[in-house]
Design an enzyme around this catalytic site. Structure first.
Site, mmCIF file in Angstrom:
data_model
loop_
_atom_site.group_PDB
_atom_site.id
_atom_site.type_symbol
_atom_site.label_atom_id
_atom_site.label_comp_id
_atom_site.label_asym_id
_atom_site.label_seq_id
_atom_site.Cartn_x
_atom_site.Cartn_y
_atom_site.Cartn_z
ATOM 1 N N ASN A 123 47.280 31.299 35.047
ATOM 2 C CA ASN A 123 47.120 32.367 34.065
ATOM 3 C C ASN A 123 45.724 32.947 34.247
ATOM 4 O OD1 ASN A 123 47.332 34.098 31.903
ATOM 5 N ND2 ASN A 123 46.749 32.551 30.396
ATOM 6 N N ILE A 124 45.606 33.962 35.072
ATOM 7 C CA ILE A 124 44.314 34.575 35.340
ATOM 8 C C ILE A 124 43.966 35.509 34.187
ATOM 9 C CG2 ILE A 124 42.992 35.993 36.955
ATOM 10 C CD1 ILE A 124 45.092 35.154 39.089
ATOM 11 N N LYS A 128 38.512 38.586 31.298
ATOM 12 C CA LYS A 128 37.298 38.003 31.880
ATOM 13 C C LYS A 128 36.999 38.592 33.250
ATOM 14 C CE LYS A 128 37.393 33.670 29.320
ATOM 15 N NZ LYS A 128 37.425 32.186 29.367
ATOM 16 N N CYS A 148 32.509 30.594 42.443
ATOM 17 C CA CYS A 148 33.264 29.654 41.608
ATOM 18 C C CYS A 148 33.027 28.279 42.209
ATOM 19 C CB CYS A 148 34.734 30.045 41.532
ATOM 20 S SG CYS A 148 35.530 30.314 43.141
#
Length: 213
Positions: A123-124, A128, A148
């Site tokens: 679920n990106i 954000k 990341c």
């Protein structure tokens, strides 16, 4: 090189012959020079620190870079980039040594905590990604590093959305993403980039919209 003589009886006779044996020292390759070690201090150029980039480091655009999580071994390299900002896409707190490095170099940290989900439970969070993209596009934050954990999925999605703004075709966007993700390529990431709506960013200066592929 040395020589020695050896006497050998032949068929039990008193006849002897001399055999010359050459002992050749093994030829080893010349020693490799040590890795280049560089640092800059004031007006002096010193040789004392190894420049080692973080995992999956690459240049995205002018003054925009991407990588995996940098550790202390990468700090000298990051100093050479004269960074103003770091966009961090993980929810975990930034390690103390990294925070100290940022403070000592006047680097601002922008954190957007995106969970590192694995398929099929991905679920990106589009909100954000959009907020992170605004930071990346603001030239006041440049030079800037996006990272990341491994520099593959979350970083790849953010860079992929930037490429859409730069009017890259989807094939080129996916090719770049796959080059970093390799065997870890996720269909969900590519689907997210494909559906990402860039219309709200149309006010961008042309310098950001000129990179076409």
């Amino acid at each position: 090189m040395t020589k020695f003589d050896r006497e050998e009886e032949i068929n039990g006779s008193d006849t002897c012959r001399t055999i010359e044996v050459e002992v050749v020292e093994s030829l080893s390759p010349p020693p490799r020079p040590p890795p280049l070690k560089l640092s800059y201090s004031g007006d002096n150029f010193e040789v004392d620190e190894l420049f080692l980039p973080p995992l999956n480091f690459a240049m995205v655009d002018n003054d925009i870079f991407r990588s995996g999580f940098p550790d202390t071994a990468n700090f000298s390299f990051l100093e050479s980039l004269n960074l103003c900002s770091i966009v961090y896409l993980c929810p975990e707190p930034y390690p103390v040594p990294n925070m100290e490095f940022l403070k000592s170099n006047g680097i601002q940290l922008f954190q957007f905590g995106i969970e590192g989900y694995k398929e099929p439970f991905v679920n990106i969070p589009e909100d954000k990604i959009r907020e992170a993209l605004k930071v990346v596009l603001d030239v006041r934050n440049h030079p800037l590093l996006i990272h990341c954990k491994r520099g593959k999925h979350r970083t790849g999605c953010l860079v992929g959305c930037l490429r859409k703004l730069q009017r890259w075709c989807l094939t080129s966007v996916f090719d770049e993403y796959q080059r970093f993700a390799a065997a870890k390529t996720r269909v969900s990431d590519q689907r997210f980039m494909e559906l990402f709506d860039v219309s709200s960013f149309k006010h961008l200066p042309m310098s950001f919209l000129s990179s076409k592929r």
